[in-house]
Design a protein around this motif. Structure first.
Motif, mmCIF file in Angstrom:
data_model
loop_
_atom_site.group_PDB
_atom_site.id
_atom_site.type_symbol
_atom_site.label_atom_id
_atom_site.label_comp_id
_atom_site.label_asym_id
_atom_site.label_seq_id
_atom_site.Cartn_x
_atom_site.Cartn_y
_atom_site.Cartn_z
ATOM 1 N N ALA A 137 0.838 -1.216 0.000
ATOM 2 C CA ALA A 137 0.000 0.000 0.000
ATOM 3 C C ALA A 137 0.867 1.258 0.000
ATOM 4 O O ALA A 137 0.545 2.244 -0.660
ATOM 5 N N LEU A 138 1.991 1.154 0.739
ATOM 6 C CA LEU A 138 2.901 2.299 0.815
ATOM 7 C C LEU A 138 3.549 2.558 -0.549
ATOM 8 O O LEU A 138 3.639 3.702 -1.022
ATOM 9 N N LEU A 139 3.949 1.471 -1.174
ATOM 10 C CA LEU A 139 4.547 1.601 -2.510
ATOM 11 C C LEU A 139 3.545 2.189 -3.491
ATOM 12 O O LEU A 139 3.867 3.063 -4.294
ATOM 13 N N GLN A 140 2.316 1.700 -3.362
ATOM 14 C CA GLN A 140 1.253 2.205 -4.237
ATOM 15 C C GLN A 140 1.020 3.698 -3.997
ATOM 16 O O GLN A 140 0.864 4.478 -4.940
ATOM 17 N N GLY A 141 1.018 4.048 -2.722
ATOM 18 C CA GLY A 141 0.812 5.451 -2.355
ATOM 19 C C GLY A 141 1.870 6.343 -2.961
ATOM 20 O O GLY A 141 1.577 7.438 -3.435
ATOM 21 N N PHE A 142 3.082 5.885 -2.978
ATOM 22 C CA PHE A 142 4.176 6.692 -3.527
ATOM 23 C C PHE A 142 4.393 6.457 -5.023
ATOM 24 O O PHE A 142 5.349 6.961 -5.600
ATOM 25 N N GLY A 143 3.517 5.689 -5.594
ATOM 26 C CA GLY A 143 3.562 5.504 -7.042
ATOM 27 C C GLY A 143 4.695 4.610 -7.512
ATOM 28 O O GLY A 143 5.193 4.776 -8.629
ATOM 29 N N VAL A 144 5.130 3.676 -6.673
ATOM 30 C CA VAL A 144 6.223 2.783 -7.074
ATOM 31 C C VAL A 144 5.617 1.499 -7.645
ATOM 32 O O VAL A 144 4.900 0.774 -6.955
ATOM 33 N N ASP A 145 5.911 1.257 -8.909
ATOM 34 C CA ASP A 145 5.448 0.030 -9.558
ATOM 35 C C ASP A 145 6.690 -0.836 -9.801
ATOM 36 O O ASP A 145 7.556 -0.470 -10.602
ATOM 37 N N GLY A 189 -6.838 8.624 -2.710
ATOM 38 C CA GLY A 189 -7.629 8.003 -3.779
ATOM 39 C C GLY A 189 -6.906 6.821 -4.417
ATOM 40 O O GLY A 189 -7.519 5.858 -4.869
ATOM 41 N N ARG A 190 -5.565 6.907 -4.411
ATOM 42 C CA ARG A 190 -4.766 5.858 -5.046
ATOM 43 C C ARG A 190 -4.708 4.585 -4.192
ATOM 44 O O ARG A 190 -4.793 3.481 -4.702
ATOM 45 N N VAL A 191 -4.591 4.753 -2.869
ATOM 46 C CA VAL A 191 -4.361 3.575 -2.012
ATOM 47 C C VAL A 191 -5.612 3.071 -1.300
ATOM 48 O O VAL A 191 -5.593 1.982 -0.744
ATOM 49 N N THR A 192 -6.682 3.847 -1.282
ATOM 50 C CA THR A 192 -7.883 3.373 -0.580
ATOM 51 C C THR A 192 -8.994 3.099 -1.595
ATOM 52 O O THR A 192 -8.810 3.243 -2.807
ATOM 53 N N GLU A 193 -10.128 2.721 -1.039
ATOM 54 C CA GLU A 193 -11.284 2.464 -1.905
ATOM 55 C C GLU A 193 -12.014 3.757 -2.275
ATOM 56 O O GLU A 193 -12.949 3.724 -3.068
ATOM 57 N N LEU A 194 -11.570 4.861 -1.683
ATOM 58 C CA LEU A 194 -12.252 6.145 -1.954
ATOM 59 C C LEU A 194 -11.759 6.724 -3.289
ATOM 60 O O LEU A 194 -11.205 7.823 -3.363
ATOM 61 N N LYS A 195 -11.994 5.957 -4.334
ATOM 62 C CA LYS A 195 -11.449 6.340 -5.644
ATOM 63 C C LYS A 195 -12.029 7.663 -6.163
ATOM 64 O O LYS A 195 -11.389 8.364 -6.937
#
Lengths: 295, 260
Positions: B52-60, B202-208
């Motif tokens: 989730a942290l990686l996703q939050g920071f945009g790391v793919d 919006g990126r890491v939670t369901e609150l898109k």
């Protein structure tokens, strides 16, 4: 010819009153005093004339043109000194005046130099380094720089030392001789008296009265403070409205011929005497209490 | 004259921003060859970080070791700087007379308020173009030096331009609607960070749905890398910018010039 004509001006800031039904006019070449306590609506009126704020109702004509619609054209002939002067702090005095001059299609470099010499302003100094009084002087110079035909001055002397005030008044008289019309707002009655030929009195957003200087002189009001034996003071209690009464001292609001006052006091053994300008509010109360009672 | 004066007021600030962004980008791009070389070591480290942290920071993890993936991650941070600088440019340009309380000086002069607004915005536009051109030139330099594959980079860099333009206009909009502007940097940081955080939430939670309220979503380089460049997203941002510009313009011209 009326240089400025205001009819039924009304301006509210939300529910807060700015001015209500303000009407007056200025003749060419006159110095017109606009006096009232703080918050009375003087600045609102001036800013409406400049087109900086939009009136809710009423009409403002400057040189026969609409103050709002023709704002840009009229601004060429109007000089304005705001009550509180603020400029771009990082600029130097010279750079600010050059910027101000750039809005007018004339070479104002000589005028700039003359005015700065007159006002003793250092062109190289940064605005942030200027004292309040010097900022005021800069405001005066930038307001007069383009040789306006109408000058709107909002509390122009606040922050100026007495010497500079006198010099400024002389400058205004010079401008008047050159045909400039001046609207001069203040909350200090004596100051307006020194300069103006006619005076409009504004209170709580409404013009209370417009008087010529001669009319105002007839209603000359002074606060007289006396210290003497009580026996002497009792004999003077008809001098005017008593503001303060305690054994051995009195404060009166005296209205009338100043010579009569001097005659009454001469020969009396007084411990102390002071005669001073009353607060504006006191003058208003004194002037208009009776009128209100009559209504 | 207003145009020249605004440039005079701001050029040092613009240059500072541009050089800061270039130095940031340059430093990170300079370490890319080492990063690529040691990719397996980095991968082992990064894999221990919560997803989730990686996703939050945009790391793919699938793309970050490629030049484009690395740059897209880096560009996400650059976009934050572009957003902050753009907002600050707009706020300071349009709000300068509120900041210095010098409205009576400028607005009482014989110049149309429309002209003042347009000249100030023109300065802002130049600042935005200068910033993004500099970034592009630096990218060209790196591409040349490192022999990198540049497919898709131009489109990514173009989103930075649109984002900074949007934030410039948003800053000018705030300059018009906010009555007092005593702390422009605080306001700019607050608004920009809030918008960025909304995007991350919006990126890491369901609150898109929160995405829609952040300009950073519409230009997210990581998302672009996976989903492709979207004309629709950029058009939405551009349209929003035009709408805000219209409102800011009308407000600037029609509102009372009160000294508060």
């Amino acid at each position: 010819m009326s240089v400025l004509e205001i009819k039924g001006l009304k301006k509210y800031y939300g529910k807060q009153r700015g001015v209500e039904n303000v009407s007056f006019s200025l003749n060419e070449g006159e110095i017109f005093g606009f006096i009232g306590p703080n918050g009375a609506g003087k600045t609102t009126t001036l800013r409406c004339i400049l087109g900086l704020i939009f009136p809710d109702a009423g009409e403002i004509k400057v040189f026969g043109k609409d103050a709002i619609k023709d704002r840009v054209e009229l601004a060429k002939d109007i000089g304005y000194l705001p009550g509180e002067v603020f400029f771009y702090e990082k600029m130097t005095v010279g750079a600010l005046l050059d910027y101000a001059a750039s809005f007018f299609d004339q070479d104002l470099s000589r005028r700039k130099k003359e005015l700065c010499e007159w006002m003793e302003l250092d062109l190289k100094k940064r605005i942030a380094e200027l004292s309040l009084g010097n900022k005021k002087k800069l405001g005066i110079v930038q307001g007069l720089l383009h040789r306006p035909k109408l000058l709107l001055l909002d509390e122009p002397t606040s922050g100026l030392d007495p010497l500079m005030q006198r010099r400024f008044f002389n400058l205004l008289r010079e401008e008047q001789k050159n045909g400039v019309t001046i609207l001069f707002s203040s909350h200090i009655l004596s100051e307006v008296r020194k300069l103006s030929e006619r005076i409009a009195i504004i209170r709580t957003g409404e013009i209370v009265d417009i008087k010529s200087l001669a009319e105002l002189e007839e209603q000359n009001v002074k606060r007289v403070h006396l210290q003497a034996d009580e026996k002497i003071l009792i004999g003077l209690d008809d001098l005017g409205e008593i503001e303060l009464s305690s054994p051995g001292q009195r404060s009166y609001l005296y209205q009338g011929d100043i010579n009569y006052l001097i005659d009454r006091l001469s020969g009396l053994h007084l411990r102390n005497v002071s005669i001073e300008e009353p607060d504006l509010e006191e003058v208003f109360m004194h002037y208009y209490e009776g009128a209100t009672d009559d209504l | 004259m207003i145009f020249r004066m605004e440039l005079r007021f701001s050029w040092k600030s613009y240059l500072t921003w541009i050089f800061s962004i270039l130095i940031f980008l340059g430093l990170f791009m300079a370490v890319y060859p080492a990063f690529e070389k040691e990719s397996e070591t980095f991968r082992a480290v990064v894999e221990n970080i919560p997803a989730a942290l990686l996703q939050g920071f945009g790391v793919d993890l699938n793309t970050i070791f490629s030049p484009l993936g690395f740059l897209s991650y880096l560009y996400g941070i650059i976009q934050l700087l572009l957003g902050l600088s753009g907002f600050l440019f707009g706020l300071r340009l349009i709000g300068r007379e509120k900041i210095y309380r010098s409205m009576s000086f400028l607005f009482a002069k014989p110049v149309a308020w429309t002209k003042i607004f347009l000249e100030k915005m023109a300065v802002g536009l130049i600042a935005v173009l200068a910033t993004n051109s500099s970034i592009y030139l630096l990218w060209l330099l790196f591409r040349q030096m490192m022999k990198l594959d540049g497919a898709g980079i131009e489109q990514m860099l173009a989103t930075g331009l649109i984002l900074q333009l949007f934030m410039l206009i948003l800053g000018s909009f705030f300059a018009v609607v906010v009555k007092r502007l005593e702390n422009p940097i605080g306001l700019a940081s607050g608004v920009t960070m809030s918008l960025y955080i909304i995007h991350i939430i919006g990126r890491v939670t369901e609150l898109k749905f929160l995405h829609q309220f952040s300009p950073f979503y519409y230009v997210d380089p990581v998302r672009q890398l996976s989903e492709g460049w979207s004309i629709r997203d950029n058009a939405i941002l551009f349209g929003g910018a035009l709408l805000l510009l219209g409102i800011a313009f009308v407000g600037y011209v029609k509102r009372d010039k009160e000294e508060i």
